[in-house]
Design a protein around this motif. Sequence first.
Motif, PDB file in Angstrom:
ATOM      1  N   ALA A  12      41.077  12.873 127.492  1.00 26.59           N
ATOM      2  CA  ALA A  12      40.202  12.328 126.467  1.00 26.59           C
ATOM      3  C   ALA A  12      40.138  10.816 126.620  1.00 26.59           C
ATOM      4  CB  ALA A  12      40.702  12.689 125.073  1.00 26.59           C
ATOM      5  N   GLN A  13      39.038  10.258 126.212  1.00 22.94           N
ATOM      6  CA  GLN A  13      38.892   8.805 126.232  1.00 22.94           C
ATOM      7  C   GLN A  13      39.514   8.206 124.969  1.00 22.94           C
ATOM      8  OE1 GLN A  13      34.736   7.842 126.795  1.00 22.94           O
ATOM      9  NE2 GLN A  13      34.928   8.004 129.016  1.00 22.94           N
ATOM     10  N   PRO A  14      39.948   6.976 125.033  1.00 20.26           N
ATOM     11  CA  PRO A  14      40.420   6.311 123.813  1.00 20.26           C
ATOM     12  C   PRO A  14      39.351   6.384 122.729  1.00 20.26           C
ATOM     13  CG  PRO A  14      40.964   4.995 125.739  1.00 20.26           C
ATOM     14  CD  PRO A  14      40.095   6.111 126.230  1.00 20.26           C
ATOM     15  N   SER A  85      40.691   9.769 116.965  1.00 18.50           N
ATOM     16  CA  SER A  85      40.990   8.357 117.259  1.00 18.50           C
ATOM     17  C   SER A  85      42.155   8.241 118.242  1.00 18.50           C
ATOM     18  CB  SER A  85      41.318   7.611 115.960  1.00 18.50           C
ATOM     19  OG  SER A  85      40.244   7.703 115.048  1.00 18.50           O
ATOM     20  N   LEU A  86      42.084   8.990 119.302  1.00 21.93           N
ATOM     21  CA  LEU A  86      43.184   9.028 120.260  1.00 21.93           C
ATOM     22  C   LEU A  86      43.400   7.684 120.935  1.00 21.93           C
ATOM     23  CD1 LEU A  86      42.515  12.539 121.765  1.00 21.93           C
ATOM     24  CD2 LEU A  86      44.657  11.818 120.706  1.00 21.93           C
ATOM     25  N   LYS A  87      44.653   7.407 121.222  1.00 23.06           N
ATOM     26  CA  LYS A  87      45.057   6.168 121.871  1.00 23.06           C
ATOM     27  C   LYS A  87      45.788   6.498 123.176  1.00 23.06           C
ATOM     28  CE  LYS A  87      45.979   4.117 117.326  1.00 23.06           C
ATOM     29  NZ  LYS A  87      46.998   3.444 116.468  1.00 23.06           N
ATOM     30  N   VAL A 122      45.197  10.454 127.546  1.00 22.97           N
ATOM     31  CA  VAL A 122      44.179   9.608 126.932  1.00 22.97           C
ATOM     32  C   VAL A 122      43.993   8.387 127.826  1.00 22.97           C
ATOM     33  CG1 VAL A 122      43.442   8.360 124.881  1.00 22.97           C
ATOM     34  CG2 VAL A 122      44.893  10.397 124.662  1.00 22.97           C
ATOM     35  N   SER A 123      42.833   8.324 128.439  1.00 18.38           N
ATOM     36  CA  SER A 123      42.579   7.256 129.404  1.00 18.38           C
ATOM     37  C   SER A 123      41.089   7.073 129.580  1.00 18.38           C
ATOM     38  CB  SER A 123      43.219   7.611 130.749  1.00 18.38           C
ATOM     39  OG  SER A 123      42.880   6.647 131.737  1.00 18.38           O
ATOM     40  N   SER A 124      40.698   5.836 129.847  1.00 19.82           N
ATOM     41  CA  SER A 124      39.287   5.565 130.122  1.00 19.82           C
ATOM     42  C   SER A 124      39.025   5.624 131.624  1.00 19.82           C
ATOM     43  CB  SER A 124      38.900   4.193 129.572  1.00 19.82           C
ATOM     44  OG  SER A 124      39.750   3.191 130.078  1.00 19.82           O
TER      45      SER A 124
END
Length: 124
Positions: A12-14, A85-87, A122-124
Amino acid sequence: QVQLVESGGGLAQPGGSLRLSCAASGFIFSTYGMSWARQAPGKGLEWISSIGADGSSRYYTDSVKGRFTISRDNAKNTVYLQMNSLKPEDTALYTCARGRGALAGRNTNDHDYWGQGTQVTVSS
């Protein structure tokens, strides 16, 4: 025998969301509290949330309050973790666990069965 099988992890993206599921079998699901915990790379197991047997009591660790929601469907023998709102710091292996009674505590010893886990990155 007691089985807990997690699913729903992934990349998932931040700022994004994921919904984890934990399908339980081999016991009377509606009589046990359930929890979610996670283990990040190189770190110890961290309890993050618990829900009572009837779903009326819910607890969260401070780092996920307001972002994660635990719920359960006793008709489907499943407990969920909605993560919003994943970080990047949420990256971990997420595991569900059965409490020793109707209320699940915050410590490892408060639980007697654990699933294998589902990876959340969680990473872009």
